[in-house]
Design a protein around this motif. Structure first.
Motif, PDB file in Angstrom:
ATOM      1  N   SER A 132       0.828  -1.211   0.000  1.00  0.00           N
ATOM      2  CA  SER A 132       0.000   0.000   0.000  1.00  0.00           C
ATOM      3  C   SER A 132       0.862   1.261   0.000  1.00  0.00           C
ATOM      4  O   SER A 132       0.532   2.243  -0.676  1.00  0.00           O
ATOM      5  CB  SER A 132      -0.926  -0.006   1.225  1.00  0.00           C
ATOM      6  OG  SER A 132      -0.184  -0.110   2.424  1.00  0.00           O
ATOM      7  N   THR A 133       1.993   1.245   0.705  1.00  0.00           N
ATOM      8  CA  THR A 133       2.853   2.426   0.769  1.00  0.00           C
ATOM      9  C   THR A 133       3.532   2.709  -0.567  1.00  0.00           C
ATOM     10  O   THR A 133       3.817   3.865  -0.893  1.00  0.00           O
ATOM     11  CB  THR A 133       3.923   2.242   1.862  1.00  0.00           C
ATOM     12  OG1 THR A 133       3.269   2.046   3.120  1.00  0.00           O
ATOM     13  CG2 THR A 133       4.829   3.453   1.958  1.00  0.00           C
ATOM     14  N   CYS A 134       3.758   1.676  -1.353  1.00  0.00           N
ATOM     15  CA  CYS A 134       4.424   1.859  -2.637  1.00  0.00           C
ATOM     16  C   CYS A 134       3.497   2.479  -3.682  1.00  0.00           C
ATOM     17  O   CYS A 134       3.968   3.113  -4.622  1.00  0.00           O
ATOM     18  CB  CYS A 134       4.947   0.512  -3.136  1.00  0.00           C
ATOM     19  SG  CYS A 134       5.962   0.620  -4.619  1.00  0.00           S
ATOM     20  N   VAL A 135       2.189   2.320  -3.509  1.00  0.00           N
ATOM     21  CA  VAL A 135       1.247   2.727  -4.556  1.00  0.00           C
ATOM     22  C   VAL A 135       0.408   3.935  -4.158  1.00  0.00           C
ATOM     23  O   VAL A 135       0.280   4.898  -4.923  1.00  0.00           O
ATOM     24  CB  VAL A 135       0.320   1.548  -4.916  1.00  0.00           C
ATOM     25  CG1 VAL A 135      -0.762   1.986  -5.895  1.00  0.00           C
ATOM     26  CG2 VAL A 135       1.130   0.403  -5.494  1.00  0.00           C
ATOM     27  N   VAL A 136      -0.169   3.924  -2.960  1.00  0.00           N
ATOM     28  CA  VAL A 136      -1.167   4.933  -2.596  1.00  0.00           C
ATOM     29  C   VAL A 136      -0.594   6.345  -2.513  1.00  0.00           C
ATOM     30  O   VAL A 136      -1.225   7.284  -3.006  1.00  0.00           O
ATOM     31  CB  VAL A 136      -1.875   4.534  -1.286  1.00  0.00           C
ATOM     32  CG1 VAL A 136      -2.917   5.579  -0.901  1.00  0.00           C
ATOM     33  CG2 VAL A 136      -2.535   3.172  -1.433  1.00  0.00           C
ATOM     34  N   THR A 157      11.356   0.852 -10.632  1.00  0.00           N
ATOM     35  CA  THR A 157      11.502   0.510  -9.212  1.00  0.00           C
ATOM     36  C   THR A 157      10.158   0.280  -8.554  1.00  0.00           C
ATOM     37  O   THR A 157       9.979  -0.666  -7.770  1.00  0.00           O
ATOM     38  CB  THR A 157      12.266   1.627  -8.467  1.00  0.00           C
ATOM     39  OG1 THR A 157      13.542   1.822  -9.071  1.00  0.00           O
ATOM     40  CG2 THR A 157      12.432   1.286  -7.003  1.00  0.00           C
ATOM     41  N   GLN A 158       9.198   1.138  -8.880  1.00  0.00           N
ATOM     42  CA  GLN A 158       7.865   0.990  -8.301  1.00  0.00           C
ATOM     43  C   GLN A 158       7.218  -0.324  -8.718  1.00  0.00           C
ATOM     44  O   GLN A 158       6.671  -1.060  -7.876  1.00  0.00           O
ATOM     45  CB  GLN A 158       6.968   2.161  -8.714  1.00  0.00           C
ATOM     46  CG  GLN A 158       5.596   2.132  -8.051  1.00  0.00           C
ATOM     47  CD  GLN A 158       4.673   3.206  -8.574  1.00  0.00           C
ATOM     48  OE1 GLN A 158       4.462   3.330  -9.786  1.00  0.00           O
ATOM     49  NE2 GLN A 158       4.093   3.998  -7.679  1.00  0.00           N
ATOM     50  N   PHE A 159       7.285  -0.647 -10.003  1.00  0.00           N
ATOM     51  CA  PHE A 159       6.667  -1.894 -10.451  1.00  0.00           C
ATOM     52  C   PHE A 159       7.387  -3.094  -9.841  1.00  0.00           C
ATOM     53  O   PHE A 159       6.756  -4.100  -9.487  1.00  0.00           O
ATOM     54  CB  PHE A 159       6.651  -1.966 -11.985  1.00  0.00           C
ATOM     55  CG  PHE A 159       7.579  -2.976 -12.589  1.00  0.00           C
ATOM     56  CD1 PHE A 159       7.238  -4.316 -12.641  1.00  0.00           C
ATOM     57  CD2 PHE A 159       8.826  -2.600 -13.081  1.00  0.00           C
ATOM     58  CE1 PHE A 159       8.101  -5.250 -13.182  1.00  0.00           C
ATOM     59  CE2 PHE A 159       9.684  -3.526 -13.623  1.00  0.00           C
ATOM     60  CZ  PHE A 159       9.324  -4.865 -13.666  1.00  0.00           C
ATOM     61  N   PHE A 160       8.720  -3.007  -9.689  1.00  0.00           N
ATOM     62  CA  PHE A 160       9.476  -4.112  -9.103  1.00  0.00           C
ATOM     63  C   PHE A 160       9.028  -4.387  -7.668  1.00  0.00           C
ATOM     64  O   PHE A 160       8.797  -5.535  -7.276  1.00  0.00           O
ATOM     65  CB  PHE A 160      10.971  -3.804  -9.135  1.00  0.00           C
ATOM     66  CG  PHE A 160      11.824  -4.834  -8.458  1.00  0.00           C
ATOM     67  CD1 PHE A 160      12.122  -6.029  -9.093  1.00  0.00           C
ATOM     68  CD2 PHE A 160      12.308  -4.612  -7.179  1.00  0.00           C
ATOM     69  CE1 PHE A 160      12.904  -6.990  -8.457  1.00  0.00           C
ATOM     70  CE2 PHE A 160      13.087  -5.561  -6.543  1.00  0.00           C
ATOM     71  CZ  PHE A 160      13.386  -6.758  -7.184  1.00  0.00           C
ATOM     72  N   ILE A 161       8.870  -3.323  -6.880  1.00  0.00           N
ATOM     73  CA  ILE A 161       8.471  -3.495  -5.482  1.00  0.00           C
ATOM     74  C   ILE A 161       7.041  -4.011  -5.382  1.00  0.00           C
ATOM     75  O   ILE A 161       6.752  -4.941  -4.611  1.00  0.00           O
ATOM     76  CB  ILE A 161       8.632  -2.166  -4.716  1.00  0.00           C
ATOM     77  CG1 ILE A 161      10.103  -1.761  -4.672  1.00  0.00           C
ATOM     78  CG2 ILE A 161       8.075  -2.289  -3.305  1.00  0.00           C
ATOM     79  CD1 ILE A 161      10.345  -0.402  -4.043  1.00  0.00           C
ATOM     80  N   THR A 162       6.118  -3.439  -6.170  1.00  0.00           N
ATOM     81  CA  THR A 162       4.725  -3.863  -6.077  1.00  0.00           C
ATOM     82  C   THR A 162       4.550  -5.298  -6.557  1.00  0.00           C
ATOM     83  O   THR A 162       3.858  -6.096  -5.904  1.00  0.00           O
ATOM     84  CB  THR A 162       3.823  -2.927  -6.897  1.00  0.00           C
ATOM     85  OG1 THR A 162       4.315  -2.830  -8.249  1.00  0.00           O
ATOM     86  CG2 THR A 162       3.772  -1.545  -6.297  1.00  0.00           C
ATOM     87  N   HIS A 163       5.174  -5.667  -7.673  1.00  0.00           N
ATOM     88  CA  HIS A 163       5.031  -7.021  -8.202  1.00  0.00           C
ATOM     89  C   HIS A 163       5.651  -8.054  -7.268  1.00  0.00           C
ATOM     90  O   HIS A 163       5.058  -9.100  -6.992  1.00  0.00           O
ATOM     91  CB  HIS A 163       5.667  -7.120  -9.591  1.00  0.00           C
ATOM     92  CG  HIS A 163       4.851  -6.511 -10.683  1.00  0.00           C
ATOM     93  ND1 HIS A 163       4.308  -5.250 -10.588  1.00  0.00           N
ATOM     94  CD2 HIS A 163       4.473  -6.983 -11.901  1.00  0.00           C
ATOM     95  CE1 HIS A 163       3.647  -4.974 -11.695  1.00  0.00           C
ATOM     96  NE2 HIS A 163       3.735  -6.011 -12.513  1.00  0.00           N
ATOM     97  N   SER A 164       6.853  -7.770  -6.777  1.00  0.00           N
ATOM     98  CA  SER A 164       7.523  -8.734  -5.905  1.00  0.00           C
ATOM     99  C   SER A 164       6.804  -8.847  -4.561  1.00  0.00           C
ATOM    100  O   SER A 164       6.717  -9.946  -3.991  1.00  0.00           O
ATOM    101  CB  SER A 164       8.989  -8.337  -5.697  1.00  0.00           C
ATOM    102  OG  SER A 164       9.098  -7.038  -5.158  1.00  0.00           O
ATOM    103  N   THR A 165       6.277  -7.739  -4.045  1.00  0.00           N
ATOM    104  CA  THR A 165       5.542  -7.796  -2.779  1.00  0.00           C
ATOM    105  C   THR A 165       4.241  -8.566  -2.939  1.00  0.00           C
ATOM    106  O   THR A 165       3.872  -9.368  -2.064  1.00  0.00           O
ATOM    107  CB  THR A 165       5.245  -6.376  -2.272  1.00  0.00           C
ATOM    108  OG1 THR A 165       6.474  -5.641  -2.154  1.00  0.00           O
ATOM    109  CG2 THR A 165       4.564  -6.417  -0.915  1.00  0.00           C
ATOM    110  N   PHE A 166       3.539  -8.341  -4.053  1.00  0.00           N
ATOM    111  CA  PHE A 166       2.311  -9.100  -4.323  1.00  0.00           C
ATOM    112  C   PHE A 166       2.617 -10.591  -4.385  1.00  0.00           C
ATOM    113  O   PHE A 166       1.885 -11.419  -3.819  1.00  0.00           O
ATOM    114  CB  PHE A 166       1.697  -8.618  -5.637  1.00  0.00           C
ATOM    115  CG  PHE A 166       0.389  -9.279  -5.981  1.00  0.00           C
ATOM    116  CD1 PHE A 166      -0.812  -8.749  -5.542  1.00  0.00           C
ATOM    117  CD2 PHE A 166       0.364 -10.430  -6.751  1.00  0.00           C
ATOM    118  CE1 PHE A 166      -2.017  -9.356  -5.857  1.00  0.00           C
ATOM    119  CE2 PHE A 166      -0.836 -11.049  -7.073  1.00  0.00           C
ATOM    120  CZ  PHE A 166      -2.028 -10.509  -6.624  1.00  0.00           C
ATOM    121  N   MET A 167       3.697 -10.946  -5.054  1.00  0.00           N
ATOM    122  CA  MET A 167       4.071 -12.350  -5.170  1.00  0.00           C
ATOM    123  C   MET A 167       4.501 -12.920  -3.819  1.00  0.00           C
ATOM    124  O   MET A 167       4.211 -14.078  -3.501  1.00  0.00           O
ATOM    125  CB  MET A 167       5.199 -12.499  -6.193  1.00  0.00           C
ATOM    126  CG  MET A 167       5.433 -13.916  -6.666  1.00  0.00           C
ATOM    127  SD  MET A 167       6.740 -13.959  -7.905  1.00  0.00           S
ATOM    128  CE  MET A 167       6.031 -12.910  -9.152  1.00  0.00           C
TER     129      MET A 167
END
Length: 371
Positions: A132-136, A157-167
């Motif tokens: 949530s902190t990476c996107v909102v 960087t943003q997509f890397f953090i969100t995708h890896s965190t989701f996974m």
């Protein structure tokens, strides 16, 4: 979008432009869209400067132009409603931050909660916090200040953090299902001796390494591309294919690798989770004492609620994108954001309702005088 926000784009001889592949005029964001990079290249040639870049926004190479700065529009078609849309976003984010922070604090501080189930829930809360902190905050900056400018490196960087965190969260949910299976079906009496703190730490490291190793090649798949199409992204955040489609190169490798990652991680996790809970239900309904059956169902009830929140929102979003051709684009983007916000906001509430130990600790923090 007002002229102040448009001034973050490009200026040439007193006119504002945005990069577009074709020469055309569109009534979007109040500026004229033209083949700006060609005009700028002609200007630099006339001045004898063919080596300079386009003011840090694009870079020239032998193949043409590659954007290094993009502009997130937020939710196209609802620009006038951005301020109102930001209100539920903001309060959902506050609930997600406070709820997950409180949950992590309770589990870490209370030694009696250092059990496998609660340690895995702590890992889930940490993943929700990061996701949530990476996107909102980026979305709120767009809604409140029209601050949608983002560099290519920051976007990746943003997509890397969100995708890896989701996974990582998907992998943690699989481990939670495995934890339930061991506690109920396999070795209920030796549960804590099997899942030791050392083993739980190794499992956590394995989950995060799997996520990072699977997503890491996407960075190089994106960095090899030449982004010579539009640098306007009609979204609130960056994602792999959403960024790759603005490249002039062949992106079939990106598409196939993205599909491979999804199938080998999230889809595989869902199948294994389904098998685990099928075995759990089979074992539970064959336990003679009704109290034992009720206790087992209550233990896994909160886990099932988390699964429905996490995968349910993602499945609805995916189905809408694939088969909802008549659905307006802003609905797709809203669903994407709901998918990111729903689980981080509701998971701590679900833990508190279903877990007696966590309820008692929360009550002790807010009402210390009550026994």
């Amino acid at each position: 979008m007002d002229r102040q926000s448009a001034s973050k784009l490009f200026q040439f001889e007193g006119q504002w432009y945005a990069v577009e592949e074709d020469v055309k005029t569109l009534n979007i964001v109040g500026i004229e869209w033209v083949n700006f990079w060609l005009l700028e290249l002609l200007r630099m040639r006339a001045e004898g400067d063919v080596s300079g870049g386009l003011h840090g926004y694009v870079s020239l190479n032998h193949t043409g132009v590659s954007h290094t700065v993009f502009h997130l529009l937020g939710i196209p078609g609802l620009e006038d409603q951005h301020m109102w849309i930001s209100i539920p976003f903001f309060f959902s984010y506050v609930i997600a931050l406070s709820g997950n922070s409180l949950l992590i604090f309770i589990i870490v501080a209370k030694h009696s909660l250092h059990e496998p189930m609660y340690l895995f829930l702590c890992m889930l809360a940490g993943a929700d916090f990061v996701l949530s902190t990476c996107v909102v905050p980026q979305a709120l900056a767009i809604f409140w200040f029209c601050a949608g400018e983002i560099s290519l490196n920051r976007c990746i960087t943003q997509f890397f953090i969100t995708h890896s965190t989701f996974m990582s969260e998907s992998g943690t949910l699989l481990v939670v299902a495995f934890d339930c299976y061991i506690a109920i079906c396999f070795y209920p009496l030796r549960y804590t001796t099997i899942l030791t703190h050392t083993l739980i730490g190794k499992i956590g490291v394995t989950i995060f390494l799997r996520s990072y190793c699977m997503i890491f090649p996407m960075i190089f798949l994106l960095k090899r591309l030449t982004f010579c199409q539009s640098n306007i992204i009609p979204r609130t955040c960056c994602e792999h294919i959403g960024l790759a489609k603005y490249a002039c190169n062949d992106i079939r490798v990106n598409i196939w690798y993205g599909l491979f990652v999804i199938m080998s991680t999230v889809v595989l996790d869902v199948l294994l989770i389904f098998v685990s809970y099928t075995l759990i239900l089979h074992a539970v309904f064959h336990v003679p004492p009704q109290d034992a059956c009720h206790k087992a169902l209550n233990t896994c009830g909160s886990h099932v609620c988390i699964l429905l929140l996490f995968y349910g929102a993602a499945i609805i979003t995916t189905l809408t994108q694939q088969f909802g051709s008549q659905v307006p684009p802003h609905i797709h983007i809203l669903l994407d954001n709901v998918c990111i916000l729903a689980a981080p906001m509701l998971n701590p509430i679900t833990y508190g309702i279903k877990s007696k130990q966590i309820r008692e600790q929360v009550a002790h923090i807010f009402f210390p005088m009550q026994k």
